[in-house]
Structures are given as structure tokens and as C-alpha cells.
Write an enzyme that holds these catalytic residues in place. Structure first.
Site, PDB file in Angstrom:
ATOM      1  N   LYS A 248       4.102 -15.206  11.423  1.00 20.20           N
ATOM      2  CA  LYS A 248       3.364 -14.060  11.039  1.00 20.20           C
ATOM      3  C   LYS A 248       3.691 -13.758   9.604  1.00 20.20           C
ATOM      4  O   LYS A 248       2.933 -13.130   8.797  1.00 20.20           O
ATOM      5  CB  LYS A 248       3.233 -12.803  11.868  1.00 20.20           C
ATOM      6  CG  LYS A 248       4.545 -11.798  11.807  1.00 20.20           C
ATOM      7  CD  LYS A 248       4.437 -10.900  12.932  1.00 20.20           C
ATOM      8  CE  LYS A 248       5.861  -9.957  13.032  1.00 20.20           C
ATOM      9  NZ  LYS A 248       6.161  -9.375  11.727  1.00 20.20           N
ATOM     10  N   ASP A 249       4.890 -14.030   9.073  1.00 17.40           N
ATOM     11  CA  ASP A 249       5.079 -13.709   7.833  1.00 17.40           C
ATOM     12  C   ASP A 249       4.947 -14.825   6.811  1.00 17.40           C
ATOM     13  O   ASP A 249       5.017 -14.445   5.645  1.00 17.40           O
ATOM     14  CB  ASP A 249       6.721 -13.627   7.601  1.00 17.40           C
ATOM     15  CG  ASP A 249       7.473 -12.387   8.391  1.00 17.40           C
ATOM     16  OD1 ASP A 249       6.436 -11.402   8.506  1.00 17.40           O
ATOM     17  OD2 ASP A 249       8.516 -12.357   8.757  1.00 17.40           O
TER      18      ASP A 249
ATOM     19  N   LEU B  92       0.653  -2.256   7.239  1.00 22.25           N
ATOM     20  CA  LEU B  92      -0.600  -1.670   7.167  1.00 22.25           C
ATOM     21  C   LEU B  92      -1.647  -1.755   8.406  1.00 22.25           C
ATOM     22  O   LEU B  92      -2.453  -0.875   8.774  1.00 22.25           O
ATOM     23  CB  LEU B  92      -1.528  -2.245   5.901  1.00 22.25           C
ATOM     24  CG  LEU B  92      -0.756  -1.972   4.429  1.00 22.25           C
ATOM     25  CD1 LEU B  92      -1.748  -2.577   3.540  1.00 22.25           C
ATOM     26  CD2 LEU B  92      -0.870  -0.227   4.388  1.00 22.25           C
ATOM     27  N   ARG B  93      -1.357  -3.109   9.069  1.00 20.48           N
ATOM     28  CA  ARG B  93      -2.234  -3.172  10.328  1.00 20.48           C
ATOM     29  C   ARG B  93      -1.851  -2.422  11.239  1.00 20.48           C
ATOM     30  O   ARG B  93      -2.843  -1.642  11.970  1.00 20.48           O
ATOM     31  CB  ARG B  93      -1.865  -4.692  10.833  1.00 20.48           C
ATOM     32  CG  ARG B  93      -2.660  -4.921  12.015  1.00 20.48           C
ATOM     33  CD  ARG B  93      -2.173  -6.461  12.577  1.00 20.48           C
ATOM     34  NE  ARG B  93      -0.461  -6.477  12.764  1.00 20.48           N
ATOM     35  CZ  ARG B  93      -0.194  -6.051  13.740  1.00 20.48           C
ATOM     36  NH1 ARG B  93      -0.663  -5.463  14.862  1.00 20.48           N
ATOM     37  NH2 ARG B  93       1.223  -5.787  13.956  1.00 20.48           N
ATOM     38  N   ARG B  94      -0.518  -2.295  11.424  1.00 21.20           N
ATOM     39  CA  ARG B  94      -0.201  -1.197  12.569  1.00 21.20           C
ATOM     40  C   ARG B  94      -0.621   0.213  12.213  1.00 21.20           C
ATOM     41  O   ARG B  94      -1.187   1.079  13.085  1.00 21.20           O
ATOM     42  CB  ARG B  94       1.405  -1.110  12.814  1.00 21.20           C
ATOM     43  CG  ARG B  94       1.802  -2.428  13.482  1.00 21.20           C
ATOM     44  CD  ARG B  94       3.296  -2.780  13.652  1.00 21.20           C
ATOM     45  NE  ARG B  94       3.711  -4.072  14.179  1.00 21.20           N
ATOM     46  CZ  ARG B  94       4.971  -4.667  13.843  1.00 21.20           C
ATOM     47  NH1 ARG B  94       5.546  -4.182  13.021  1.00 21.20           N
ATOM     48  NH2 ARG B  94       5.093  -5.607  14.562  1.00 21.20           N
TER      49      ARG B  94
ATOM     50  N   ARG C 152      10.966   0.288   6.363  1.00 17.37           N
ATOM     51  CA  ARG C 152      11.346  -1.200   6.005  1.00 17.37           C
ATOM     52  C   ARG C 152      12.519  -1.613   6.539  1.00 17.37           C
ATOM     53  O   ARG C 152      13.259  -0.617   7.098  1.00 17.37           O
ATOM     54  CB  ARG C 152      11.134  -1.116   4.445  1.00 17.37           C
ATOM     55  CG  ARG C 152       9.860  -1.094   3.835  1.00 17.37           C
ATOM     56  CD  ARG C 152       9.100  -2.446   4.080  1.00 17.37           C
ATOM     57  NE  ARG C 152       9.875  -3.481   3.852  1.00 17.37           N
ATOM     58  CZ  ARG C 152      10.392  -3.850   2.572  1.00 17.37           C
ATOM     59  NH1 ARG C 152       9.859  -3.221   1.345  1.00 17.37           N
ATOM     60  NH2 ARG C 152      11.094  -5.003   2.267  1.00 17.37           N
TER      61      ARG C 152
ATOM     62  N   ARG D  78      15.752  -1.030  10.992  1.00 20.13           N
ATOM     63  CA  ARG D  78      14.701   0.003  11.256  1.00 20.13           C
ATOM     64  C   ARG D  78      14.962   0.755  12.736  1.00 20.13           C
ATOM     65  O   ARG D  78      14.621   1.879  12.593  1.00 20.13           O
ATOM     66  CB  ARG D  78      13.316  -0.884  11.671  1.00 20.13           C
ATOM     67  CG  ARG D  78      12.628  -1.360  10.396  1.00 20.13           C
ATOM     68  CD  ARG D  78      11.443  -1.988  10.459  1.00 20.13           C
ATOM     69  NE  ARG D  78      11.680  -3.592  10.837  1.00 20.13           N
ATOM     70  CZ  ARG D  78      10.813  -4.368  11.564  1.00 20.13           C
ATOM     71  NH1 ARG D  78       9.834  -3.626  12.092  1.00 20.13           N
ATOM     72  NH2 ARG D  78      11.301  -5.543  11.960  1.00 20.13           N
TER      73      ARG D  78
ATOM     74  N   CYS E 181      -0.933 -11.421   3.744  1.00 22.69           N
ATOM     75  CA  CYS E 181      -0.018 -10.858   4.797  1.00 22.69           C
ATOM     76  C   CYS E 181      -0.059  -9.450   5.121  1.00 22.69           C
ATOM     77  O   CYS E 181       0.571  -8.816   5.976  1.00 22.69           O
ATOM     78  CB  CYS E 181       1.395 -11.340   4.453  1.00 22.69           C
ATOM     79  SG  CYS E 181       1.391 -13.266   4.799  1.00 22.69           S
TER      80      CYS E 181
END
Length: 309
Positions: free
Chosen positions: A79-80, A124-126, A143, A149, A234
Site C-alpha cells: 500500500k506504500d 487522509l483515507r482513514r 506519524r 505510534r 498514495c
């Protein structure tokens, strides 16, 4: 026999992924060596990813090391990885996917879900999907690698933070106090691992082809095609998930405004043999039904400085 040099970031999760590939290759009789490399995304932790203006920030350093001949392969959370790989570097294997869901790690109780609360995420999606479902909540930027985290969640007065289920499971850090967010559309290729190599390195490409999982390869291909056609990079609030059963592929794609107030969804299915252009078809459908205008608004705010896309 030639030794395959595996480039990896030096976080615990990245090393777990690289060691997984190392073990699989050695079980097949190949000689391997790990080469840890520090990435800009690990070093600059005081800015959100989208402010850095670089898609593929976690993969760039390894790409440079590979192009310079310092490593032969790189292992990434898929996904990255930008949807367009650098010239000379190709997809060599997609490993069998782990769970694709997001989870909320919370502090004992989830009562705050029905009231006002604060959760943390650097995605941003979450963030957009959370605000779409919980418009009275606040979302703080978070981050760092998984371990960092989790520590920041403990140290701050937040109610919870969102993580990829696969990332926590892989390094045995999933806390008991978590909730699976089965309503949240994951990032394209979330839960999958990608191994890349040099296009002309036949020895390495042949070795890695033995690790490829066809079902995961097809499903992530569709999800990443959807992302690429939307031109999201991304960091845009785009989710996508494809699943396969009985030679049929079911797909769900989503695009959100940055504030989460607007949401566009597409749900389609197709026969397995017709998968190659399916992601593009689904994205085009979304663009023709309001997605084009939404992406224009998103780009006005994000304005990436440099990009692999």
C-alpha cells in the site's frame, strides 16, 4: 551461488517483512543477505506525509539503493508503493495477503464513539472515513512506525488510533483493546507485501516468481489500477478492496472529500478472466459520477511537489 541482497527499511515491521522473504527464498535453496536502509519517511516525523509532497516516500530510498546496485531486491508494504514504479524496477512477487482491515486501538472503552472524541491517524483515507461516520469527532495527525505510534497513543489524551490489522499482527503487537473497523474501506493493496527487483535481473526475478500468490496479485492489481486511474497517489482519501471467490472478483472502491463530508462508492463484480482492465473501469465509473470534481478539489489542497505517479 550468487547471494540475493535484500534492501529493507530498519523498522521492526519492515525487518519482519524482509526476513519473511529471506526465509522463503532460503527454503527454496537461495542464498540471501539483509541490507537495512533508512528512509526519509522514517526520519521526518513532525510533518504529515501529504505535506512532504512525496508519494512513495518510504520506497524511494530503497529504489535509489537498487538502481545504484547496492541491493538486488526490496520488500515493501504494497500500500506504500506508488502505482508507477521507477524505470528499470519491476514487480517481482506479491506474497499471500494478510488481513486487509483497519482496526481502532482504544483506551479501554468505546463509549466515546457515541459522543465527542479524538482519534489519531496519519492517513487522509482513514481520517476522511472516520469523519464521514463520526462528524463530531476530532482527528489528530499520527506519524512514525507502528511501535512509535502505539507509544504516542499511550502518551497523548486521545481516545484511540487507527492501524492496519496486518501490521500489528505481523509483529505481535495487537492490543486486546481493539475494534475491527469492518465498515472502513482499506487502502489499495493493504495487507499485501510486494517484492521488487531490477527488470534485467533474470536470476532474481526467477527466484522471486516462486513466491508469487496469484489471487493476491490479481486483487491488488485491480485495486492499484483503480488508484492510478483516479490519480490519487498514495495520500488521497481513496479506498479499494477486491476479493475472489469461485472465479468471481468482487470490488468495492471509495473516494472521499478531505473533510469526509462527501463520499462516492462503486461496487462491481467480474469474472476472474476479465480482471485486467477491471480496476480502470471501476475508477472511470466513479470519475464520471462526481469523482472528477472531487479529485480536482483534493488536488487544490494537496498540490504534491514531487511524485512518482
Amino acid at each position: 551461488m550468487r547471494t540475493i541482497r535484500i534492501g529493507t527499511r530498519d523498522s521492526e515491521l519492515a525487518l519482519w517483512q524482509a526476513n519473511t522473504v529471506k526465509d522463503k527464498l532460503e527454503q527454496l535453496g537461495f542464498s540471501t543477505e539483509l541490507v537495512p536502509v533508512k528512509s526519509t519517511g522514517d526520519i521526518i516525523l513532525d510533518k504529515p506525509l501529504y505535506e512532504l509532497g512525496i508519494t512513495g516516500i518510504f520506497t524511494k530510498t530503497l529504489d535509489v539503493a537498487m538502481l545504484a546496485g547496492k541491493v538486488d531486491i526490496a520488500v515493501h508494504s504494497m500500500k506504500d508503493v506508488p502505482t508507477l514504479l521507477p524505470k528499470g524496477i519491476v514487480k517481482a512477487a506479491v506474497l499471500k495477503r494478510a488481513p486487509s482491515e483497519d482496526i481502532l486501538v482504544h483506551k479501554g472503552t468505546t463509549d466515546f464513539l457515541e459522543q465527542t472524541g479524538t482519534i489519531a491517524t496519519g492517513s487522509l483515507r482513514r481520517k476522511a472515513q472516520w469523519l464521514n461516520k463520526y462528524p463530531t469527532h476530532k482527528v489528530e495527525d499520527l506519524r512514525g512506525n507502528v511501535n512509535t505510534r502505539l507509544q504516542k497513543l499511550k502518551d497523548n489524551p486521545w481516545n484511540g488510533a487507527i492501524f492496519a490489522k496486518a501490521g500489528l499482527e505481523r509483529i505481535n503487537l495487537t492490543p486486546d483493546n481493539h475494534t475491527v473497523l469492518d465498515w472502513m474501506v482499506p487502502a489499495p493493496a493493504q495487507g499485501a507485501m510486494l517484492v521488487v527487483a531490477m527488470e534485467k535481473d533474470d536470476f532474481t526475478l526467477n527466484a522471486l516468481s516462486k513466491l508469487n500468490d496469484e489471487e493476491t496479485d490479481i486483487c491488488t492489481h485491480i485495486e492499484r489500477d483503480f488508484l492510478r486511474t483516479l490519480e490519487g497517489g498514495c495520500t488521497a482519501p481513496i479506498g479499494a478492496i477486491a476479493t475472489m471467490a469461485n472465479n468471481q472478483i468482487a470490488f468495492t472502491g471509495a473516494l472521499f472529500s478531505l473533510d469526509g463530508k462527501q463520499k462516492l462508492m462503486v461496487e462491481k463484480s467480474v469474472a476472474k478472466e476479465s480482471f485486467s482492465n477491471f480496476g480502470n473501469i471501476c475508477a472511470t465509473n466513479l470519475l464520471e459520477n462526481g469523482g472528477l470534481e472531487m479529485m480536482k478539489e483534493i488536488r487544490k489542497v494537496l498540490k504534491p511537489k514531487t511524485t512518482n505517479e
